[in-house]
Write an enzyme that holds these catalytic residues in place. Structure first.
Site, mmCIF file in Angstrom:
data_model
loop_
_atom_site.group_PDB
_atom_site.id
_atom_site.type_symbol
_atom_site.label_atom_id
_atom_site.label_comp_id
_atom_site.label_asym_id
_atom_site.label_seq_id
_atom_site.Cartn_x
_atom_site.Cartn_y
_atom_site.Cartn_z
ATOM 1 N N ASP A 140 -13.493 8.943 -9.653
ATOM 2 C CA ASP A 140 -11.894 8.706 -10.519
ATOM 3 C C ASP A 140 -12.095 8.080 -11.935
ATOM 4 O O ASP A 140 -10.998 7.723 -12.364
ATOM 5 C CB ASP A 140 -11.396 7.189 -9.713
ATOM 6 C CG ASP A 140 -10.700 7.515 -8.043
ATOM 7 O OD1 ASP A 140 -10.413 9.618 -8.315
ATOM 8 O OD2 ASP A 140 -10.145 7.773 -7.567
ATOM 9 N N ASP A 449 -9.218 1.255 4.672
ATOM 10 C CA ASP A 449 -10.371 0.988 5.632
ATOM 11 C C ASP A 449 -9.359 0.707 6.896
ATOM 12 O O ASP A 449 -9.275 1.655 7.849
ATOM 13 C CB ASP A 449 -11.328 0.698 5.374
ATOM 14 C CG ASP A 449 -11.251 0.000 4.102
ATOM 15 O OD1 ASP A 449 -10.688 -1.109 3.964
ATOM 16 O OD2 ASP A 449 -12.426 -0.960 3.818
#
Ligand SMILES: *[C@@H]1O[C@H](CO)[C@@H](O)[C@H](O)[C@H]1NC(C)=O
Ligand SMILES: *[C@@H]1O[C@H](CO)[C@@H](O)[C@H](O)[C@H]1NC(C)=O
Length: 737
Positions: A140, A449
């Site tokens: 990223d 998550d």
């Protein structure tokens, strides 16, 4: 052989000594009830001072009891798993499923490329058929420095993988291996290869580190790989096209190591970033990888890893596959979570980073209650589950075994690169808006998550927690106080956001997951509100002491007994648990301090930030935790000195409370002086309050050191010191007059 088929691939064991724990919990509950009876029956009347302080304290205690109740639910029935990898090889060696491994990195400065490729190499070297392993790196940071390191790693893997397999070495991260391994003796068969590989590893590491330090890629290196040309078009890390490079194409017969054995596929991906599109942090990166990998390898199992977590056990994949391939129950499994463990913790773990109790006691409890939550890393997912499939008994049972129908395009790597790029573009998710919602990891939450794991549970899947003696993955802990606090702030904020949203487990999970699992989730989702109860408990009784308002029973009164019983047993249990999971007494004491610091700073700020975002005052930001520290800081970390050397409002709160308690203790000491004879000691109504205050001072000793004694860069910044003095004095003055 036939009989063999009925033996399971894994077994589940209940913890021993459940009965003593249940008795302990019940007796503690009785003690707590006595405390409540005392609180209710002794409320000061309207005229008396301290009525509100008393009621506040009662509410805090009610909250603590409620939260404690959740921790008991979580610990009620922990289970442990054990796998049989030999049975797996015997039955399924030829039919092992393909595994796609996603490694996520975000910033080459915070997560050095040399570390990232160690993780990549350690998973490439898994003891698993290489044709069935596919490793994807999501960068990223969109950095050519990371890409360069990956190019180096792809060629180093050609000597590293055969070396690992020939000598069965562990761990298979070269850095960790050469740091810990003893050099073989001269006449050992391994000796020659050992030193040559060590030399080429060190050479590679040096080249990568030099380039990283330089911050750009030299012309000479650029010529090594066509992929570098992509960076001609990169405007900045937030504004660039998709860069997709297959560094090793496992299906290419020419992709072999020096011994002629096939290599795993290795792919570098920097998804497209444009300033006008939100990129959704790690969840966005993982979702892009899910799509891209579906075209390239489409492995039915996906391992998600953070870039600092290398594999410490080359057989972890086989462990995970045991759960999926089990004939009896395998089809129910949505994901298999490994614990988050750390290397390089100091002996007494001054920032309580180890998570040993969470990983050793709480997550197995989740497993017993219906399945562990997904903790973002070290987790093997079933691809279909991650892509939104609901669990259904017959269908899943039928499909899983006939996995051979997986279709992927058989095209050359450059064709695949071109056709897959669009899957990682910014606009893709505009067309397919289910991504980030029903498909893939969920967007819009700082702890994507936990939320995604909850959604998987609610779609009917089970999850499995596997915590072997030898840890599967090792990561890096935060090494400064601020990092640790900021990390917990993000967690507590995100967790609370889930609780307060439509994803609240009691609503979203209603009739979908067992009540005990809904409650278990709350152990993390309710972190943030804990901050207020704790803040109240560490400030108000001390201020009341200064003022002369008694909030606890006299030492001669029988009401002291439930207080003493609850406090002593509760803490003794915590100490025992901490030591059982490998801690030291000093480590426990540090853990208690961090427990306090996190609650009064991280959790409070997490809660406030949540509120601010709710009313639209601030925007989400995902702070990546720093993975490297400068030498100074590392040295203090090794010496277990707390690191305050930065100006942060969190430190102001911590220092203010430490000072406040010190002042109140001095005020309270006046009473101690009168207490010299036994008669007054017994009838003194403030003894418990003084003890509480003294305990707080004791636990804050390192803070006073940082305020007054230390001279190094880790001491408290002057501005924080001044501010906290002001606040503490103000609070005391308000309390007194
Ligand atoms: C772990 O600690 C050792 C010595 O304490 C240090 O040399 C090494 O760099 C550390 N490793 C990492 C990855 O921080
Ligand atoms: C990591 O693996 C090594 C063997 O390679 C083992 O000795 C060590 O105990 C493992 N570390 C942890 C924390 O389990």
């Amino acid at each position: 052989m036939e009989k063999n088929h009925h033996l399971p691939l894994y077994v589940t064991k209940s913890a021993k000594a459940r009965i003593p724990f249940h008795l302990f919990a019940v007796s503690l509950f009785v003690g707590v009830c006595f405390i409540f009876v005392y609180r209710v029956s002794n409320i000061p009347s309207e005229e008396e001072a301290g009525r509100w302080a008393w009621i506040g304290l009662f509410l805090s205690e009610l909250w603590f009891c409620l939260y404690w109740f959740i921790t008991v639910i979580v610990r009620w029935n922990p289970i442990y798993r054990c796998t049989f990898k030999d049975r797996l090889s015997l039955r399924y060696e030829e039919a092992l499923p393909g595994i796609d491994i996603f490694v996520c990195t975000a910033d080459p400065m915070i997560e050095p490329p040399a570390m990232v490729i160690n993780t990549v190499l350690s998973v490439m070297a898994y003891d698993y058929p290489p044709q069935k392993l596919n490793v994807y790196l999501s960068d990223d940071g969109g950095s050519d420095l990371t890409f360069y390191a990956m190019v180096e790693a792809s060629s180093f893997s050609k000597i590293w993988l055969p070396f690992c397999k020939k000598f069965k070495i562990e761990p298979r991260s070269p850095e960790a291996y050469f740091r810990t391994a003893v050099e073989p003796l001269e006449d050992n068969v391994m000796a020659k290869e050992w030193s040559s590989i060590k030399k080429s590893y060190e050479g590679m590491k040096k080249r990568i580190e030099t380039t990283t330090k330089l911050g750009r890629i030299s012309e000479e290196i650029r010529k090594q790989h066509k992929g570098f040309r992509e960076w001609n078009l990169v405007a900045s890390r937030r504004d660039h096209q998709t860069i997709l490079q297959m560094l090793i194409d496992g299906k290419d017969p020419k992709a072999v190591d020096i011994e002629g054995q096939p290599l795993p596929t290795l792919v570098y991906l920097a998804r497209e970033k444009r300033p006008q599109y939100h990129h959704n942090f790690k969840a966005g990166a993982v979702n892009a990888l899910i799509r891209v990998s579906s075209r390239i390898s489409n492995g039915p199992i996906i391992l998600i890893l953070d870039c600092d977590m290398y594999s410490n056990n080359s057989e972890s994949v086989r462990d995970a596959v045991c759960f999926y391939m089990d004939e009896e129950k395998g089809h129910e499994v949505g994901f298999v979570q490994f614990p988050q463990s750390f290397e390089n913790l100091t002996k007494n773990d001054v920032y309580a980073s180890s998570l040993n109790v969470i990983m050793g006691a709480e997550i197995p409890g989740f497993d017993g209650n219906g399945g562990p939550c997904f903790i973002g890393t070290g987790c093997f997912h079933r691809r279909n589950t991650l892509c939104g499939q609901k669990y259904s008994d017959q269908e899943c049972k039928a499909n899983w075994k006939g996995r051979d129908d997986i279709k992927i395009e058989e095209s050359a790597s450059h064709v695949l690169e071109d056709t897959s790029k669009v899957l990682a573009s910014c606009t893709y998710e505009e067309k397919y808006t289910q991504w980030g919602n029903e498909v893939g990891l969920k967007y819009g939450c700082p702890v994507e998550d936990v939320l995604s794991g909850l959604a998987i549970h609610c779609r009917g899947w089970r999850s499995i927690y596997f915590n072997p003696e030898r840890k599967g993955f090792l990561g890096l802990p935060p090494t400064t106080l601020l990092q640790s606090l900021v990390q917990h702030k993000r967690w507590s904020e995100g967790d609370f956001q889930i609780f307060a949203s439509r994803y609240c487990p009691f609503v979203y999970g209603y009739k979908k997951i067992p009540l005990k699992l809904q409650l278990s989730y709350c152990i993390y989702l309710l972190w943030a509100p804990n901050g207020f109860a704790t803040l109240y408990y560490v400030a108000v009784p001390s201020l009341c002491l200064l003022r002369g308002i008694s909030l606890f029973p006299k030492i001669s009164s029988a009401w002291v007994l439930p207080f003493a019983f609850v406090i002593i047993f509760h803490r003794a249990y915590s100490l025992g648990e901490f030591i059982w999971f490998g801690g030291t007494v000093q480590g426990w004491w540090n853990d208690q301090r961090m427990w306090l610091f996190r609650r009064i700073s991280s959790f409070i700020f997490g809660f406030l930030d949540y509120i601010l975002k709710l009313v639209g005052f601030s925007k989400s930001a995902f702070v990546v935790t720093q993975k490297v520290a400068d030498d100074d800081v590392s040295e203090r970390y090794e010496q277990e000195l707390m690191e305050f050397g930065a100006s942060s409002p969190m430190f102001t709160i911590i220092a203010t409370l430490a000072l406040l308690n010190a002042f109140c203790l001095v005020g309270g000491m006046k009473r101690v002086i009168y207490m010299m004879d036994v008669q007054t000691l017994v009838s003194e109504p403030f003894t418990l309050q003084i003890l509480l205050c003294a305990l707080l001072v004791l636990i804050n000793l390192p803070v006073y050191q940082c305020l007054f004694l230390r001279k190094d860069k880790g001491r408290m910044p002057t501005s924080v010191t001044q501010r906290s003095f002001m606040f503490a004095i103000l609070a005391c003055a308000l309390a007194m007059y």
